[in-house]
Design an enzyme around this catalytic site. Structure first.
Site, short mmCIF file in Angstrom:
data_model
loop_
_atom_site.label_atom_id
_atom_site.label_comp_id
_atom_site.label_asym_id
_atom_site.label_seq_id
_atom_site.Cartn_x
_atom_site.Cartn_y
_atom_site.Cartn_z
N GLU A 139 -50.93 27.13 125.29
CA GLU A 139 -52.35 27.55 125.01
C GLU A 139 -52.74 27.47 123.56
N TYR A 145 -51.26 24.13 136.76
CA TYR A 145 -52.33 23.74 135.68
C TYR A 145 -51.96 22.56 135.01
N GLY A 162 -23.15 40.51 114.57
CA GLY A 162 -22.44 39.47 115.32
C GLY A 162 -22.78 39.73 116.76
N GLN A 208 -52.79 19.91 132.54
CA GLN A 208 -53.43 19.36 131.70
C GLN A 208 -52.70 18.44 130.73
N SER A 264 -52.31 19.04 122.13
CA SER A 264 -53.50 19.75 121.43
C SER A 264 -54.67 19.18 121.44
N THR A 297 -46.69 27.51 121.12
CA THR A 297 -47.06 26.36 121.12
C THR A 297 -47.99 26.07 122.38
N ARG A 305 -24.59 51.51 115.86
CA ARG A 305 -23.71 51.09 114.99
C ARG A 305 -23.50 51.76 113.72
C1 FAD Z 1 -42.75 26.12 128.02
C2 FAD Z 1 -44.14 25.45 127.99
C3 FAD Z 1 -45.15 25.68 128.96
C4 FAD Z 1 -46.03 24.95 129.24
N1 FAD Z 1 -46.85 24.94 130.16
C5 FAD Z 1 -48.07 23.96 130.35
C6 FAD Z 1 -48.62 24.31 131.60
O1 FAD Z 1 -48.45 24.95 132.64
N2 FAD Z 1 -49.80 23.25 131.71
C7 FAD Z 1 -50.18 22.35 130.59
O2 FAD Z 1 -51.18 21.60 130.93
N3 FAD Z 1 -49.48 22.26 129.41
C8 FAD Z 1 -48.22 23.17 129.42
N4 FAD Z 1 -47.75 23.12 128.23
C9 FAD Z 1 -48.15 22.39 127.12
C10 FAD Z 1 -48.67 22.84 125.86
O3 FAD Z 1 -49.83 23.20 125.92
C11 FAD Z 1 -48.77 21.96 124.70
O4 FAD Z 1 -47.28 21.40 124.31
C12 FAD Z 1 -49.23 22.55 123.46
O5 FAD Z 1 -50.79 22.47 123.78
C13 FAD Z 1 -49.10 21.86 122.27
O6 FAD Z 1 -49.33 20.54 122.19
P1 FAD Z 1 -48.42 19.29 121.70
O7 FAD Z 1 -47.13 19.75 122.46
O8 FAD Z 1 -49.13 18.12 122.11
O9 FAD Z 1 -48.27 19.39 120.20
P2 FAD Z 1 -48.71 18.56 119.20
O10 FAD Z 1 -50.26 18.54 119.08
O11 FAD Z 1 -48.19 17.19 119.23
O12 FAD Z 1 -48.09 19.20 117.83
C14 FAD Z 1 -46.97 18.59 116.87
C15 FAD Z 1 -47.48 19.00 115.53
O13 FAD Z 1 -48.63 18.51 114.99
C16 FAD Z 1 -49.25 19.55 114.54
N5 FAD Z 1 -50.62 19.03 114.77
C17 FAD Z 1 -51.18 18.72 115.74
N6 FAD Z 1 -52.69 18.44 115.69
C18 FAD Z 1 -52.92 18.80 114.57
C19 FAD Z 1 -54.32 18.85 113.66
N7 FAD Z 1 -55.23 18.47 114.12
N8 FAD Z 1 -54.00 19.42 112.30
C20 FAD Z 1 -52.78 19.67 112.00
N9 FAD Z 1 -51.66 19.83 112.42
C21 FAD Z 1 -51.82 19.40 114.02
C22 FAD Z 1 -48.81 20.48 115.31
O14 FAD Z 1 -49.29 21.79 114.47
C23 FAD Z 1 -47.67 20.63 115.53
O15 FAD Z 1 -46.84 20.86 114.25
C24 FAD Z 1 -46.58 23.89 128.16
C25 FAD Z 1 -45.47 23.82 126.86
C26 FAD Z 1 -44.48 24.62 126.93
C27 FAD Z 1 -43.63 24.47 125.66
C1 FAD Z 2 -20.22 32.79 116.42
C2 FAD Z 2 -19.19 34.01 115.58
C3 FAD Z 2 -18.00 33.47 115.24
C4 FAD Z 2 -17.34 34.62 114.54
N1 FAD Z 2 -15.80 34.06 114.20
C5 FAD Z 2 -15.21 34.94 113.89
C6 FAD Z 2 -13.60 34.66 113.51
O1 FAD Z 2 -13.32 33.58 113.97
N2 FAD Z 2 -12.63 35.64 113.04
C7 FAD Z 2 -13.29 36.84 112.87
O2 FAD Z 2 -12.56 37.78 112.57
N3 FAD Z 2 -14.64 37.17 113.00
C8 FAD Z 2 -15.49 36.32 113.54
N4 FAD Z 2 -16.96 36.62 113.54
C9 FAD Z 2 -17.27 38.04 113.33
C10 FAD Z 2 -18.12 38.15 112.02
O3 FAD Z 2 -17.30 37.51 111.01
C11 FAD Z 2 -19.02 39.43 112.13
O4 FAD Z 2 -19.77 39.30 113.09
C12 FAD Z 2 -19.88 39.40 110.66
O5 FAD Z 2 -18.76 39.78 109.60
C13 FAD Z 2 -20.77 40.58 110.57
O6 FAD Z 2 -20.06 41.95 110.91
P1 FAD Z 2 -20.96 42.82 111.94
O7 FAD Z 2 -20.96 42.00 113.36
O8 FAD Z 2 -19.91 44.02 112.15
O9 FAD Z 2 -22.18 43.17 111.54
P2 FAD Z 2 -22.61 44.64 111.17
O10 FAD Z 2 -22.07 45.05 109.87
O11 FAD Z 2 -22.48 45.51 112.38
O12 FAD Z 2 -24.36 44.17 110.79
C14 FAD Z 2 -25.30 45.12 111.68
C15 FAD Z 2 -26.39 45.24 110.64
O13 FAD Z 2 -26.07 46.08 109.73
C16 FAD Z 2 -26.48 45.64 108.42
N5 FAD Z 2 -25.38 46.46 107.54
C17 FAD Z 2 -24.22 46.56 107.61
N6 FAD Z 2 -23.49 46.88 106.54
C18 FAD Z 2 -24.59 47.27 105.83
C19 FAD Z 2 -24.51 47.84 104.38
N7 FAD Z 2 -23.52 48.18 103.72
N8 FAD Z 2 -25.84 47.82 103.71
C20 FAD Z 2 -26.91 47.30 104.47
N9 FAD Z 2 -26.84 47.09 105.43
C21 FAD Z 2 -25.76 46.87 106.19
C22 FAD Z 2 -26.51 44.24 108.42
O14 FAD Z 2 -27.14 43.64 107.44
C23 FAD Z 2 -26.87 43.85 109.81
O15 FAD Z 2 -28.09 44.04 109.88
C24 FAD Z 2 -17.68 35.72 114.39
C25 FAD Z 2 -18.94 35.92 114.55
C26 FAD Z 2 -19.83 35.11 115.26
C27 FAD Z 2 -21.38 35.52 115.50
#
Ligand code: FAD
Ligand code: FAD
Lengths: 666, 666
Positions: free
Chosen positions: B426, B137, B403, B139, B146, B424, B312
């Site tokens: 459709e 398709y 994490g 378009q 848009s 985005t 967890r």
């Molecule tokens: C994964 C993917 C698959 C797709 N597959 C297809 C496909 O199979 N065939 C096909 O034909 N197309 C396809 N598309 C394209 C898709 O339909 C367009 O990207 C979509 O219609 C949005 O249009 P645009 O990218 O021009 O956004 P834009 O219109 O450029 O939007 C940019 C920004 O401007 C804003 N904006 C635009 N107009 C207005 C307005 N009048 N008022 C206020 N704000 C506005 C929007 O809100 C947005 O924030 C695909 C896109 C993606 C990402």
């Molecule tokens: C890209 C990346 C890099 C990292 N690098 C390091 C590193 O270099 N060294 C290192 O040691 N660690 C590292 N970490 C680990 C990171 O510090 C932990 O993932 C982080 O501390 C969160 O802990 P968790 O994953 O156990 O989350 P969890 O505690 O399991 O969280 C799960 C959910 O439970 C909720 N939750 C947990 N406790 C409570 C509570 N008491 N009350 C309410 N809600 C709660 C949280 O809000 C969350 O929604 C890394 C993680 C990432 C993603």
């Protein structure tokens, strides 16, 4: 910057009502900061080793190897050019690729500095500074992240040999996540339960060598590897977040980090006279860098979305004239400009945090711990708030670019994927907000007691006034007064806090109330943190700021930031009775006027971030706005375009097209 | 389902207060639907060709080839097993990988069905049904998405040869984005400006052959390729979204889709007597499938997050007892349960849309176009609302997993990356909401005129009552009454709409007011769409629903959905004066009670989605909750773990570690 052949945004730039060069200084903090950034950014952008636009096409291994190459090259350049520490850290920022060096410099070194004795620092830091060892920070385990006190790795003192035995007793005690651990680090600061004489003294840090310095093979008793692919193409996949298991690995006693507690030769556990609070200093430092990173990430996304929104035209062509730039649509502005304002707000609150860190450090040195709880709560809250808004903001910027934002070449998918874990690491954002809330509830409960709230909670001293006063806005203009804005945020924050405290007190116990109402408490904490950011922005604008129109624009952004929050959280403001629905509507009206004032300056306001095209890494965000030809060129580089007829055609497509049907239903 | 060796969630399952099997039926729509889904899901899960957990490790080419393989295999199985259309489409859903077939079946075939004449359908559909041609398709262009009316590709009629000349006059007229176009499609429905005798008749569809059916090479005058890597690992990178340029490509006149307008042999442009509105039918259909996909994607994310939150544990261990399951934290519940409720809400509104589509189709056949504008607005709004909430909701579920949610093996990063473009394609969600708002403003303006609002706008007929009435809630319990909830949403929606209409009327022109206030109008549209979803959920719960506890649980979820929106949009409800702050607080209180009621049923409520582990594709969301050992196992499969010492060590790490320093500053 690169290639001045076309500038599709020249008209936008000529419309700006302020001095962009001066704004660059306001943004960066000083002329010096602009210069250093400028030089380092160019250095990186002009060096082919630092090319990064091929990232999304590389497999994990090549990607990783390429990061090692960049890190080694950066180190080489840093030494060849004898860069200062400031320059070196800027250079690393512009290399813009997560890698083991981040943890080495950002966590391993600070951990030893913060928790090591003088002697330990003297031994280990020079090795680390020279990168003769490479370290990481191994705290999190498979089973425990947020709850550090629940870590299961043990470090058992063996008085016979004067060693600790580091061990992973369960599967869930496997270290899991530490960056740089998986493939590179030779050493780690490992957090483990300290056990002496059968007694558990809780979690302490230990310096543990992981790999041979000769051939890089893991030392005996150590199993270590990478934990696998993470979110996104490129993104954090350049980092070897690792898994680590210990089978009774022995280290000398003096590799326990002993600044605040020690184990003697006899195996006695003793607390040193260094106060534990000292450790908080590092935490404040690390979080301050995270807030500063938030403003960087958000401003990059906003820069891309603003420039592309000025290039993109859609609808509204009258008799052959060009279509409307999408940045002129009010919906686009109402999504984009608050994020632009937030980027500035986060930048300034980040700068203020640097001051806070210095202040805390000085006080610690003078044994003054009085501001620590407040500083701790404040940094925890700001870390949480700025990272959450930034993560969501990057994705919103991507959506603001329509379909093209979904291409990796827009730079936004990778920016998002690499950024989002900031909401989780260094403290899960919700867990942090609950800590802030706990502190606020305590502050509220002490309000009657004569204990004066300090720092960012000072406003709570005026609780009586803030509970009784009403907003006196009569016109949309009134919302431009900083005092009006400030009091609205103060009143909202304290009213939510006091309400919550009251509701908690209705429960059988404080603890039960706190846990039952924790969702409300998170909102209390957010209100408090938004107030901090608003007030620091207001303070910033009050400073003496150089350059034509700069102060005026910052004032406008400050108001956009504040009033967009009033609109977004109208329920808080109105239902706590401080503002009326009518006043809320006036705030919204004022917001529209403010957007109109931002509009002609939007492109210049993102130019002021001073990002190179290399650093932005986005075709949509190109400085010259030459989007379409470059998107088109870029497409052809995809591996799928290596051949006209794709691999797989003969096996899987041709037979389909050529099949003969006998199936009746067809 | 797979391997009943352990079930760490057995306790959770035993706590459920309702009949899960009956809930599966309520979710799927019928026992038959459950059975078909069950069979197809197992078929896919048990077939090694459909393995998908290796996706994030494949490079673009391998990934793509693998998708071709799966598509061919699916087609083979569909034919071998003589699957019904329902079964075949289910099977494709469970294969769970975007690919050219989606566009072939989902857009190419419907476009011909909807816009082709009977003769054209007779010629092309059998070829398409047998996949003897593969279509897409086309378009969107580089410069226009848009604004479809702004497309630049031309189709100029040449009366001499009775052909159209399809041409891409500018760079921005390059077709850009069509799925399946880049590498696979042999044909496309191409949208282009129809030009006859120098006159531009606007956009029409044309069937254009792109590639040779013999060797797949592009036909003369056609340049076609892939547009490059998109967001995420795996995700949409299995799809060959394409770029396409025409250099005066000739097609026979009868390949213009001529159902609603025609070009005669002489080159005369004529409208057929088939009403243009007929085309809207397809749009309603496509959007209905998007809403149904939203509930699918959101429910998958919620399923993962709920199960993992029950596995967890973090904090709160008292004297050696296990720690608290994170699902027991109220903050976790307040983030997770509204999304759980939304998944159900979207499911039911999606089912209702199927009815709406049938209704519209029947009316069209009877030449009754009266409900079309309302149906169009309603589906546009629901598409926008459900996809936005789902995109954000998936990411929230990822964050809820801490994490570990950041690992690809959690399944959530890919689910997010593959889902977000639904906001985005459709129709950009904001552009759609503005269409809804325009329709609502028109409806409001006609309220006095005696023209009765129909369908989902029927409530606007009671405008007088809704503007004057007040919410009569006195206790938290009162918020459980469906009539109370419904009126609150109706009053909010109409009050926002009427306010906006008033504000627009203050501007010099309607158009200016509409554009200036468009950000507010988006909020009006959202309020209206939320009302639709709430009301359809209430209707659903009123139905005769089988099974112990099923109705009760759906009632609870319905209330969670509605009251969490009241809380989130409190500003709307309070500032329009329909509810008081006190009533808002009661809604919030009731919400807490509802969460407590959901809690013991949470795991069973996601089990009711009936997803296999294969379909979920998440270690965190495993049915058996056996998370940690499987995470650990999975890590070692990463390519980086192929060798203990990583590639690059000798070049880039060893020299670092071994360097000799003479630099003084070190
Ligand atoms: C994964 C993917 C698959 C797709 N597959 C297809 C496909 O199979 N065939 C096909 O034909 N197309 C396809 N598309 C394209 C898709 O339909 C367009 O990207 C979509 O219609 C949005 O249009 P645009 O990218 O021009 O956004 P834009 O219109 O450029 O939007 C940019 C920004 O401007 C804003 N904006 C635009 N107009 C207005 C307005 N009048 N008022 C206020 N704000 C506005 C929007 O809100 C947005 O924030 C695909 C896109 C993606 C990402
Ligand atoms: C890209 C990346 C890099 C990292 N690098 C390091 C590193 O270099 N060294 C290192 O040691 N660690 C590292 N970490 C680990 C990171 O510090 C932990 O993932 C982080 O501390 C969160 O802990 P968790 O994953 O156990 O989350 P969890 O505690 O399991 O969280 C799960 C959910 O439970 C909720 N939750 C947990 N406790 C409570 C509570 N008491 N009350 C309410 N809600 C709660 C949280 O809000 C969350 O929604 C890394 C993680 C990432 C993603």
């Amino acid at each position: 910057m690169e290639g001045a052949a076309v500038d599709h945004l020249a008209h936008e730039r000529s419309r700006a009502q302020f001095d962009v060069e001066a704004m660059k200084i306001a943004w960066a903090g000083s002329k010096h900061a602009v210069d250093v950034a400028d030089r380092m950014a160019r250095l990186v952008a002009s060096d082919p080793v630092f090319k990064k636009d091929n990232r999304m096409m590389l497999g994990r291994k090549e990607l990783f190897k390429n990061t090692l190459r960049k890190a080694a090259h950066a180190w080489k350049r840093i030494n060849e050019l004898r860069l200062t520490e400031e320059e070196a850290s800027m250079l690393r920022i512009f290399v813009d690729e997560p890698g083991y060096v981040d943890l080495h410099w950002g966590m391993f070194v600070p951990a030893i500095k913060g928790q090591g004795t003088d002697e330990q620092q003297k031994k280990w830091l020079p090795l680390a500074y020279r990168m003769q060892i490479i370290g990481c920070y191994a705290q999190t385990e498979l089973g425990h992240g947020s709850n550090v006190q629940g870590l299961e790795t043990t470090a058992t003192f063996d008085p016979k040999t004067d060693e600790f035995i580091i061990h992973s007793p369960t599967l869930t005690s496997s270290k899991w996540w530490p960056g740089g651990l998986g493939k590179i680090s030779t050493h780690a600061v490992v957090y483990a339960r300290l056990i002496t004489d059968g007694k558990d003294h809780g979690i302490n840090g230990f310096i543990v060598q992981l790999r041979s310095l000769d051939d890089h093979s893991p030392l005996p008793g150590i199993v270590v590897g990478d934990i696998g692919t993470k979110f996104g193409n490129g993104a954090y996949n350049t980092m070897d977040n690792g898994v680590l298991r210990f089978d009774h690995v022995r280290i000398p006693r003096n590799q326990m980090l002993m600044r605040v507690s020690q184990v003697t030769r006899e195996g006695k556990f003793v607390q040193s006279d260094v106060p534990r609070q000292l450790l908080y200093g590092t935490m404040v430092y690390v979080r301050q860098t995270i807030v500063s990173d938030a403003s960087k990430a958000l401003s990059r996304a906003v820069c891309i979305a603003v420039r592309y929104s000025a290039v993109r035209r859609q609808f509204g062509s009258q008799d052959g004239s060009p279509e409307t730039q999408v940045i002129d649509y009010k919906t686009q502005q109402s999504r984009l400009f608050p994020l632009l304002a937030s980027a500035y707000a986060f930048r300034f609150v980040g700068e203020w945090l640097k001051w806070l860190y210095r202040d805390v450090t000085e006080r610690l040195q003078a044994n003054d711990f009085s501001t620590l709880p407040e500083a701790h709560a404040c940094t925890a809250g700001l870390k949480s708030l700025t990272t959450s808004v930034t993560a969501d903001g990057i994705e919103e910027c991507r959506k603001l670019c329509g379909g093209h934002g979904y291409l990796c070449s827009s730079g936004l998918p990778e920016l998002f994927a690499v950024y989002v874990p900031a909401c989780t690491y260094e403290g899960d954002n919700v867990v942090l907000l609950l800590q802030v809330a706990r502190f606020l509830m305590k502050t509220v409960s002490q309000l009657g007691s004569g204990k004066k709230p300090v720092g960012t909670t000072a406003y709570m001293g005026s609780v009586q006034h803030l509970l009784q006063s009403k907003c006196d806005v009569l016109t949309a203009e009134d919302w431009l007064k900083p005092s009006v804005i400030l009091e609205a945020f103060e009143a909202r924050a304290i009213r939510l806090a006091v309400n919550c405290a009251k509701n908690i007190s209705k429960f059988p116990s404080q603890e039960e109330g706190f846990s039952e109402l924790s969702a409300d408490l998170v909102e209390v904490a957010i209100a408090h943190c938004q107030l901090i950011i608003v007030s620091k922005f207001i303070d910033k604008v009050k400073e003496d700021i150089q350059g034509h129109g700069v102060k005026e624009l910052l004032q406008i952004l400050c108001n956009v930031y504040a009033l967009s929050l009033v609109h977004k959280h109208l329920g808080d403001f109105v239902s706590t009775g401080y503002i009326t629905p009518r006043q809320g509507a006036l705030a919204n009206e004022q917001l529209r006027f403010l957007y109109a004032q931002v509009r002609p300056n939007a492109v210049a306001l993102v130019d002021a971030f001073n990002y190179t095209d290399h650093y932005l890494g986005s075709i949509l965000g190109r400085f010259d706005g030459n989007v379409y030809p470059k998107l088109y060129e870029e497409a052809w580089k995809d591996p799928l375009n290596d051949t006209v007829v794709p691999d797989g055609y003969h096996e899987y497509i041709r037979p389909l097209l050529k099949q003969k049907f006998t199936v009746s239903r067809m």
